[in-house]
Design a protein around this motif. Structure first.
Motif, short mmCIF file in Angstrom:
data_model
loop_
_atom_site.label_atom_id
_atom_site.label_comp_id
_atom_site.label_asym_id
_atom_site.label_seq_id
_atom_site.Cartn_x
_atom_site.Cartn_y
_atom_site.Cartn_z
N THR A 326 0.85 -1.18 0.00
CA THR A 326 0.00 0.00 0.00
C THR A 326 0.89 1.24 0.00
O THR A 326 2.11 1.16 0.16
CB THR A 326 -0.91 0.02 1.24
N SER A 327 0.27 2.40 -0.17
CA SER A 327 1.04 3.64 -0.23
C SER A 327 1.72 3.98 1.09
O SER A 327 2.71 4.71 1.12
CB SER A 327 0.12 4.80 -0.64
N ASP A 328 1.22 3.43 2.21
CA ASP A 328 1.83 3.70 3.51
C ASP A 328 2.66 2.51 4.01
O ASP A 328 2.83 2.30 5.21
CB ASP A 328 0.77 4.06 4.55
N ASN A 329 3.18 1.71 3.05
CA ASN A 329 4.09 0.60 3.36
C ASN A 329 3.45 -0.47 4.24
O ASN A 329 4.03 -0.91 5.24
CB ASN A 329 5.38 1.11 4.00
N LYS A 330 2.24 -0.90 3.89
CA LYS A 330 1.60 -2.04 4.53
C LYS A 330 1.40 -3.14 3.48
O LYS A 330 1.21 -2.86 2.29
CB LYS A 330 0.24 -1.65 5.13
N LEU A 331 1.43 -4.38 3.93
CA LEU A 331 1.26 -5.51 3.02
C LEU A 331 -0.18 -5.62 2.56
O LEU A 331 -1.10 -5.52 3.37
CB LEU A 331 1.68 -6.80 3.72
N ARG A 332 -0.36 -5.84 1.25
CA ARG A 332 -1.69 -6.03 0.70
C ARG A 332 -1.94 -7.52 0.46
O ARG A 332 -1.13 -8.21 -0.16
CB ARG A 332 -1.84 -5.26 -0.61
N HIS A 333 -3.05 -8.04 0.99
CA HIS A 333 -3.45 -9.45 0.84
C HIS A 333 -2.34 -10.43 1.25
O HIS A 333 -1.97 -11.31 0.49
CB HIS A 333 -3.85 -9.74 -0.62
N PRO A 334 -1.82 -10.29 2.47
CA PRO A 334 -0.77 -11.21 2.91
C PRO A 334 -1.32 -12.59 3.28
O PRO A 334 -2.48 -12.71 3.69
CB PRO A 334 -0.18 -10.51 4.14
N SER A 335 -0.49 -13.61 3.13
CA SER A 335 -0.84 -14.97 3.51
C SER A 335 0.38 -15.64 4.13
O SER A 335 1.49 -15.52 3.61
CB SER A 335 -1.32 -15.76 2.29
N TYR A 336 0.16 -16.33 5.23
CA TYR A 336 1.24 -16.99 5.97
C TYR A 336 1.68 -18.27 5.25
O TYR A 336 0.85 -19.10 4.86
CB TYR A 336 0.76 -17.30 7.38
N LYS A 337 3.00 -18.45 5.07
CA LYS A 337 3.53 -19.66 4.42
C LYS A 337 4.23 -20.57 5.42
O LYS A 337 4.26 -21.78 5.23
CB LYS A 337 4.54 -19.27 3.34
N GLY A 338 4.84 -20.01 6.45
CA GLY A 338 5.57 -20.83 7.40
C GLY A 338 6.63 -20.02 8.10
O GLY A 338 6.86 -18.85 7.79
N LEU A 339 7.29 -20.65 9.08
CA LEU A 339 8.39 -20.01 9.78
C LEU A 339 9.70 -20.32 9.09
O LEU A 339 9.93 -21.43 8.63
CB LEU A 339 8.46 -20.50 11.23
N ARG A 340 10.56 -19.32 9.01
CA ARG A 340 11.93 -19.55 8.57
C ARG A 340 12.77 -19.86 9.80
O ARG A 340 12.61 -19.25 10.85
CB ARG A 340 12.50 -18.31 7.86
N GLU A 341 13.66 -20.81 9.67
CA GLU A 341 14.50 -21.19 10.80
C GLU A 341 15.72 -20.28 10.89
O GLU A 341 16.19 -19.74 9.89
CB GLU A 341 14.94 -22.64 10.67
N VAL A 342 16.24 -20.15 12.11
CA VAL A 342 17.41 -19.31 12.34
C VAL A 342 18.58 -19.81 11.49
O VAL A 342 19.33 -19.03 10.91
CB VAL A 342 17.79 -19.30 13.83
N GLN A 343 18.70 -21.13 11.38
CA GLN A 343 19.81 -21.71 10.62
C GLN A 343 19.73 -21.38 9.14
O GLN A 343 20.73 -21.40 8.43
CB GLN A 343 19.85 -23.23 10.80
N ASP A 344 18.52 -21.10 8.66
CA ASP A 344 18.34 -20.75 7.25
C ASP A 344 18.81 -19.33 6.98
O ASP A 344 19.00 -18.93 5.83
CB ASP A 344 16.86 -20.90 6.88
N ASN A 345 18.99 -18.53 8.03
CA ASN A 345 19.49 -17.16 7.91
C ASN A 345 18.63 -16.34 6.95
O ASN A 345 19.15 -15.62 6.10
CB ASN A 345 20.94 -17.16 7.45
#
Length: 357
Positions: A326-345
């Motif tokens: 969006t114009s104020d730097n917000k995500l449009r239509h977001p969807s959760y895919k999963g967690l990234r692990e710390v090891q994946d950096n």
């Protein structure tokens, strides 16, 4: 008149010229460095990263499918195989199929660059499947292993030679020769000879994540240099979870996650995500959030919303798909895919440093 004998041009090999000639004892070769005196194998290489572009350039790049998984480097040495994540962690125990195939590529030493992936029934790489193969949303550790395969797209070191100074098309030629006719869990990511605009449109129609282009005459440079670029069908980036909106009627006991990105060294709120959660992933995510060392009354980001939010330590990194900004730097239509692990950096999104913000 007799000729005066000339002095020898070099000293005799032995002080006692009548003694038996012997050669110097030969030292045994170190099997860990099979190509001495060539280039020593790097212990770790920071990966080259693709810069996001909205439309692909017309010329100068080689194109292939963008895979949705974990970036890995496979180090093959004498008697030793390592599968390194972007963070430098050895995940050999988590990808045994890749390790077994790497053993068959020897005895030459090498470093392969690629992506560990799982595929759906239509042959598309699926990050959620990869996460599930490693445990509930990737958060459980231990003896969990994944049958993931490696889609390989670069060769950084081979048989005592550091190839990072070679142009990409030369490295690619060597990689194709190495993997030609090979089967198993290490496969070649094929180059596709097509107009990149048409290729991107076709990839989007097939439900793929996008395409990646690499300058044919570029050497291998770590980080985002512009030598590698990516064009996505659906935007997908990593964001920090800074809080959640509680709900007694939802899986995991939360209605949505509050997300943040970096602007410089500071965190900025970029909106919330309330879709894409499955029961098992939601329960595992709530368990991970409850294990954080502390919760806080004040938000870790500037926030002017009215929602009742439980703010948490900004440690967990979520992979999020979205359609635009969006114009104020917000995500449009977001969807959760999963967690990234710390090891994946996983690299947390930075506002102002990526196109399309």
């Amino acid at each position: 008149m007799a000729k005066v004998p000339r002095p020898p041009r070099s000293k005799p090999l032995l002080t006692d010229e009548s003694g038996q000639l012997q050669s110097r004892r030969v030292r045994k070769r170190n099997p860990a460095q099979p190509a001495l005196p060539f280039d020593p194998m790097p212990d770790r290489v920071e990966p080259a990263l693709a810069l996001l572009k909205q439309r692909p350039p017309a010329e100068g790049y080689a194109w292939e499918v963008k895979w949705d998984g974990y970036r890995i480097h496979v180090h093959v040495e004498a008697g030793r195989i390592r599968v390194l994540t972007r963070g430098g962690y050895d995940w050999s125990h988590r990808f045994p199929a890749i390790v077994d195939t790497a053993k068959e590529l020897g005895p030459a030493s090498m470093i392969l660059d690629g992506e560990a992936c799982m595929f759906d029934d239509q042959g598309r790489s699926d990050f959620n499947l990869l996460q599930s193969s490693l445990g509930a949303d990737g958060r459980r550790s231990g003896n969990l292993v994944s049958p993931a395969i490696m889609m390989t797209f670069d060769l950084l070191y081979f048989d005592g030679h550091d190839l990072r100074g070679l142009e990409y098309h030369a490295r690619r030629h060597l990689l194709e020769d190495l993997l030609q006719g090979k089967e198993g869990a290490i496969r070649l990511s094929e180059e596709i000879d097509a107009d990149p605009v048409d290729l991107l449109d076709h990839a989007c129609r097939l439900g793929l994540e996008g395409i990646v282009g690499k300058k044919r005459d570029s050497v291998y440079r770590s980080g985002k240099t512009g030598d590698w670029i990516k064009c996505k069908c659906v935007q997908s980036e990593a964001f920090l979870i800074v809080g959640y909106e509680p709900s007694v009627g939802s899986f995991g006991g939360f209605r949505s996650l509050q997300l943040a990105a970096y602007r410089g060294d500071d965190l900025r709120y970029v909106g919330s995500v309330g879709t894409g959660f499955k029961e098992r992933a939601s329960l595992a995510l709530r368990t991970s959030m409850d294990k954080l060392p502390w919760k806080r009354k004040q938000p870790p980001v500037p926030y002017s919303g009215k929602r009742k939010v439980i703010w948490i330590q900004p440690t967990l990194i979520a992979a999020i798909e979205y359609s635009a900004w969006t114009s104020d730097n917000k995500l449009r239509h977001p969807s959760y895919k999963g967690l990234r692990e710390v090891q994946d950096n996983a690299e947390v999104y930075r506002l102002g440093e990526n196109e399309g913000t």
